[in-house]
Design a protein around this motif. Sequence first.
Motif, PDB file in Angstrom:
ATOM      1  N   THR A   1      75.336  90.691   1.619  1.00 24.35           N
ATOM      2  CA  THR A   1      74.993  89.388   2.179  1.00 24.35           C
ATOM      3  C   THR A   1      76.168  88.433   2.078  1.00 24.35           C
ATOM      4  OG1 THR A   1      73.538  87.462   1.975  1.00 24.35           O
ATOM      5  CG2 THR A   1      74.043  88.648  -0.049  1.00 24.35           C
ATOM      6  N   GLN A   2      76.118  87.389   2.872  1.00 24.84           N
ATOM      7  CA  GLN A   2      77.085  86.295   2.777  1.00 24.84           C
ATOM      8  C   GLN A   2      76.539  85.159   1.913  1.00 24.84           C
ATOM      9  OE1 GLN A   2      77.906  87.030   7.366  1.00 24.84           O
ATOM     10  NE2 GLN A   2      79.179  85.331   6.693  1.00 24.84           N
ATOM     11  N   GLY A   3      75.308  85.344   1.399  1.00 27.27           N
ATOM     12  CA  GLY A   3      74.724  84.269   0.598  1.00 27.27           C
ATOM     13  C   GLY A   3      73.783  84.801  -0.469  1.00 27.27           C
TER      14      GLY A   3
ATOM     15  N   ALA B   1      81.347  91.176   7.512  1.00 23.08           N
ATOM     16  CA  ALA B   1      80.008  90.694   7.889  1.00 23.08           C
ATOM     17  C   ALA B   1      80.100  89.837   9.162  1.00 23.08           C
ATOM     18  CB  ALA B   1      79.377  89.899   6.761  1.00 23.08           C
ATOM     19  N   PHE B   2      81.044  88.901   9.179  1.00 29.78           N
ATOM     20  CA  PHE B   2      81.354  88.120  10.388  1.00 29.78           C
ATOM     21  C   PHE B   2      80.188  87.273  10.874  1.00 29.78           C
ATOM     22  CE2 PHE B   2      83.527  92.315  10.597  1.00 29.78           C
ATOM     23  CZ  PHE B   2      84.770  91.890  10.199  1.00 29.78           C
ATOM     24  N   GLY B   3      79.253  86.986   9.992  1.00 24.74           N
ATOM     25  CA  GLY B   3      78.092  86.182  10.378  1.00 24.74           C
ATOM     26  C   GLY B   3      76.801  86.976  10.325  1.00 24.74           C
ATOM     27  N   SER B   4      76.906  88.311  10.426  1.00 28.17           N
ATOM     28  CA  SER B   4      75.683  89.112  10.430  1.00 28.17           C
ATOM     29  C   SER B   4      74.986  89.092   9.072  1.00 28.17           C
ATOM     30  CB  SER B   4      75.980  90.556  10.848  1.00 28.17           C
ATOM     31  OG  SER B   4      76.874  91.164   9.932  1.00 28.17           O
ATOM     32  N   GLY B   5      75.684  88.648   8.039  1.00 27.44           N
ATOM     33  CA  GLY B   5      75.070  88.560   6.709  1.00 27.44           C
ATOM     34  C   GLY B   5      74.724  87.140   6.311  1.00 27.44           C
ATOM     35  N   LEU B   6      74.703  86.230   7.266  1.00 27.52           N
ATOM     36  CA  LEU B   6      74.320  84.856   6.926  1.00 27.52           C
ATOM     37  C   LEU B   6      72.824  84.779   6.660  1.00 27.52           C
ATOM     38  CD1 LEU B   6      76.472  82.893   9.539  1.00 27.52           C
ATOM     39  CD2 LEU B   6      76.783  82.898   7.069  1.00 27.52           C
ATOM     40  N   ARG B   7      72.054  85.547   7.428  1.00 24.00           N
ATOM     41  CA  ARG B   7      70.610  85.591   7.223  1.00 24.00           C
ATOM     42  C   ARG B   7      70.265  86.869   6.469  1.00 24.00           C
ATOM     43  NH1 ARG B   7      67.129  84.180  12.448  1.00 24.00           N
ATOM     44  NH2 ARG B   7      65.661  83.715  10.776  1.00 24.00           N
TER      45      ARG B   7
ATOM     46  N   ASP C   1      74.703  84.315  14.411  1.00 25.80           N
ATOM     47  CA  ASP C   1      76.057  83.750  14.406  1.00 25.80           C
ATOM     48  C   ASP C   1      77.093  84.855  14.271  1.00 25.80           C
ATOM     49  OD1 ASP C   1      75.577  80.873  14.465  1.00 25.80           O
ATOM     50  OD2 ASP C   1      74.561  81.219  12.555  1.00 25.80           O
ATOM     51  N   MET C   2      78.112  84.778  15.082  1.00 24.38           N
ATOM     52  CA  MET C   2      79.226  85.704  14.964  1.00 24.38           C
ATOM     53  C   MET C   2      80.514  84.893  15.049  1.00 24.38           C
ATOM     54  SD  MET C   2      80.466  88.819  17.417  1.00 24.38           S
ATOM     55  CE  MET C   2      79.039  89.870  17.322  1.00 24.38           C
ATOM     56  N   ARG C   3      81.400  85.168  14.148  1.00 24.63           N
ATOM     57  CA  ARG C   3      82.694  84.482  14.033  1.00 24.63           C
ATOM     58  C   ARG C   3      82.952  83.437  15.136  1.00 24.63           C
ATOM     59  NH1 ARG C   3      88.041  87.846  12.208  1.00 24.63           N
ATOM     60  NH2 ARG C   3      88.874  86.237  10.860  1.00 24.63           N
ATOM     61  N   ALA C   4      82.961  82.178  14.722  1.00 24.37           N
ATOM     62  CA  ALA C   4      83.117  81.039  15.628  1.00 24.37           C
ATOM     63  C   ALA C   4      82.044  81.010  16.717  1.00 24.37           C
ATOM     64  CB  ALA C   4      84.510  80.999  16.236  1.00 24.37           C
TER      65      ALA C   4
ATOM     66  N   GLU D   1      78.464  81.977   2.669  1.00 23.96           N
ATOM     67  CA  GLU D   1      79.866  81.901   3.082  1.00 23.96           C
ATOM     68  C   GLU D   1      79.922  82.021   4.592  1.00 23.96           C
ATOM     69  OE1 GLU D   1      82.812  85.030   2.604  1.00 23.96           O
ATOM     70  OE2 GLU D   1      84.267  83.514   2.012  1.00 23.96           O
ATOM     71  N   GLY D   2      80.234  80.924   5.244  1.00 24.00           N
ATOM     72  CA  GLY D   2      80.281  80.952   6.699  1.00 24.00           C
ATOM     73  C   GLY D   2      80.882  79.673   7.220  1.00 24.00           C
ATOM     74  N   GLY D   3      80.974  79.606   8.533  1.00 16.39           N
ATOM     75  CA  GLY D   3      81.406  78.374   9.184  1.00 16.39           C
ATOM     76  C   GLY D   3      82.804  77.915   8.823  1.00 16.39           C
ATOM     77  N   SER D   4      83.550  78.769   8.153  1.00 16.02           N
ATOM     78  CA  SER D   4      84.903  78.427   7.673  1.00 16.02           C
ATOM     79  C   SER D   4      84.864  77.303   6.636  1.00 16.02           C
ATOM     80  CB  SER D   4      85.835  78.007   8.826  1.00 16.02           C
ATOM     81  OG  SER D   4      85.940  79.030   9.779  1.00 16.02           O
TER      82      SER D   4
ATOM     83  N   GLY E   1      88.617  80.805   8.652  1.00 22.20           N
ATOM     84  CA  GLY E   1      87.901  82.044   8.974  1.00 22.20           C
ATOM     85  C   GLY E   1      87.646  82.239  10.450  1.00 22.20           C
ATOM     86  N   GLU E   2      87.537  81.141  11.173  1.00 26.14           N
ATOM     87  CA  GLU E   2      87.096  81.271  12.555  1.00 26.14           C
ATOM     88  C   GLU E   2      88.116  80.844  13.609  1.00 26.14           C
ATOM     89  OE1 GLU E   2      83.603  79.601  10.915  1.00 26.14           O
ATOM     90  OE2 GLU E   2      82.315  80.899  12.103  1.00 26.14           O
ATOM     91  N   ILE E   3      88.963  79.887  13.263  1.00 26.75           N
ATOM     92  CA  ILE E   3      89.845  79.333  14.289  1.00 26.75           C
ATOM     93  C   ILE E   3      90.728  80.409  14.940  1.00 26.75           C
ATOM     94  CG2 ILE E   3      91.593  78.623  12.551  1.00 26.75           C
ATOM     95  CD1 ILE E   3      90.799  76.841  15.908  1.00 26.75           C
TER      96      ILE E   3
HETATM   97 MO1  MOS Z   1      80.465  82.944  10.128  1.00 24.09          MO
HETATM   98  S1  MOS Z   1      79.676  83.358  11.993  1.00 24.09           S
HETATM   99  O1  MOS Z   1      79.751  81.435   9.838  1.00 24.09           O
HETATM  100  O2  MOS Z   1      80.050  84.143   9.065  1.00 24.09           O
END
Ligand code: MOS
Length: 756
Positions: free
Chosen positions: A211-213, A242-248, A349-352, A506-509, A707-709
Amino acid sequence: MSTKYIGQPISRVDGRAKVTGQAKYAGEYNVPNLAYGVIVSSAIAKGRITNIDSTKALSLNGVLQVFTHKNAPRTAERDENYWDEVAPPGSPFRPLQNDKVMFSGQPVALVVAESFELAMYAASLVQVEYKIEQHVTDLDQVRNEAYVPRPREGIDPPAKPRGNPESALAGAPVKIEVEYSAPVEHHNPMEPYATTVLWEGDSKLIVYDKTQGSVNNHDYVCNVSGLSSDQVRLLSPYVGGAFGSGLRPQYQLVLAVMAALGLKRSVRVTLRRQQMFTLGHRPRTIQNVALGAATDGKLQALIHQAIAETSQYEDYSEPVVNWSGELYQCDNVKLGHKVVHLDFCTPCDMRAPGAVWGLYAIESAMDELAYKLRMDPLELRLKNYTERDLNNNKPFSSKELRECYRQGAERFGWSKRNPEPRSMRDDGSLIGWGFATGAWDAMHFPASAKAVLSADGKLMVGSATADIGTGTYTIMTQIAAETLGLPIEDVTFKLGDSTLPKAPVEGGSFTAASVGTAVKQVCDKVRGKLFRVAQTLPKSPFANAKLEDITFADGHMMLTSDPGRSVSIQEAMRHGGLSSIEESADAAPDEAKRSQYTLHTHSAIFAEVKVDEDLGTIDVARVVSAIAGGRILNPKTARSQIMGGIVWGIGMALEEESVVDHKFGRFMNHNLAEYHVPVNADVHDIDVIFVEEHDSIVNPLGVKGLGEIGIVGVAAAIGNAIFHATGVRVRDLPITLDKVLAGVAVPKREILAPAA
Ligand code: MOS
């Protein structure tokens, strides 16, 4: 020895553990008496399960249970118990809670057995009968049903229109009106989703989860299972992308917990690669962009509208269009974002998220406008450069985008570009040079950290954040070591554990800013305590000093004005009779300050492509990306972040697409053989420039997050380069060779529309 670490290219502190295989991932925790769960996925996209027969599976010796909607314990009934930090408005998917099938690949049963192989085999014996209902998975078919989604927390809906965009467009001497299409993409991290639940007796669980959280998923597990907070400890020390797939929380988590509680033993559930295509994705998005300009290039009208997909049960949306109204000076702007319901799982959510599609469209459209104006695309950007965010009528906290343009163009050699399409060749290939702008948010959220300094001078700092390959371990260790002037080897940073002080996903940069600020604050507290102890030493050199007069370096405190007068940190603790110093800190963004500004990272991306005119094959020979991302904590991990984004941008431009078979409503290329991502042979020269940018508004560290820019704008730069090379404008991603060849083949194809 120097203990100056911030801004240094420190190698990853977790690198050795990772390359030697000592870093354990969620599916790698082996415990005695572990049972294995395998998920049975729905064969249809929409309908009802009319019968599910587990008899054959259960008859096998060693099969422990088959959980289906018929026998699975009812988890929390109320939506808020299924809610997570990142959930969009709606009613989240609940595995095995009813007979309804809402997307192809939805989990319909969990088979648990004594071995993984047995569980796999038993899963193949579970017979599911369905009553099929007509699904809709084609966005084009229902785009007329698009509606304005309920807003997601933390995401600004499209800005209100300004000026008179329609009449300004009608009256503009030069205009373009175009439609861009972007496909579904899947995250495809190397590590598949996995959860190992350790049954500790008495309904106490230790959950190793990808997970990212860790806090988010811990709270989610407690809510859906009814366990109290202290009955569950959720750990996620290493994450293989993970690239966002582990935010939820992903569905294997709740299934593994369900099985462990039901069987009162430890259970592991891992997903197969195919099942990684059932967890959420970057949504298919269609965008209409209309630009009107004066003959000198000054924008007179900008209309940008997006239609994307969401599921039947949640209103997922992304910030796709707002960037267009913020990037350029234009008085007549209209922005819109709508979604349609499709029978897929909710996008994710996926990277940016949002920005990659939005900037792809606006930066391709600006390029098209530049050709129509017969103007250099970079000059067109400068002509419409804005020092204020006109969507919100606020200044930017900092914006070194002009410098990105300048340094990027210089490094790339942009001035040597012949503007005429098909004019540059090398070795028989058509050469194209393209350019685009990127932007992303510089967010900051509350986060906490704790620190323990032992008498031997070793420091442990912890926060329940994550490191999904981003470098969190490393930069937090750097901040802590430098703040206390300790050798970096003496500092350990802990993360990915729900018992640590709370941090957001961990997300959103936003992790460098949010958790970095907490780490800095907690270490500053330890500094204060050490200083006060040092002052009490007999004949302390600091008796009349203030904390501001002291430098912490090389394991010592010293008077900045007279470094010879120093006290070692260990000595201070010994004399003070301290076996350890423990502190904690809750850091929060300075909203009063931040809210007066728009806070963004920016980039300028220059790309060179080589196109084989006969075969249509495209090589991205060079990419130069100039980034304005505030203070750079670690140029090595930072560069890796941007490079990763660029590589993905190459994939987005040329390769990635989750192809849907609408007859069955499922993704056909659900494997890494047919879902194409860039490999080494696809990646050539990548050059990353960090433009100096000072920002005292964004947060005390001055960092904006990276992380995203890196990915934003890359697809547009490559698409623009392909047009320059070939004269073919492909407006639906990915730009594959068949689309390019189809364009080249049209005789006397209109390459340059005459300026009106
Ligand atoms: Mo990023 S899409 O907020 O892991």
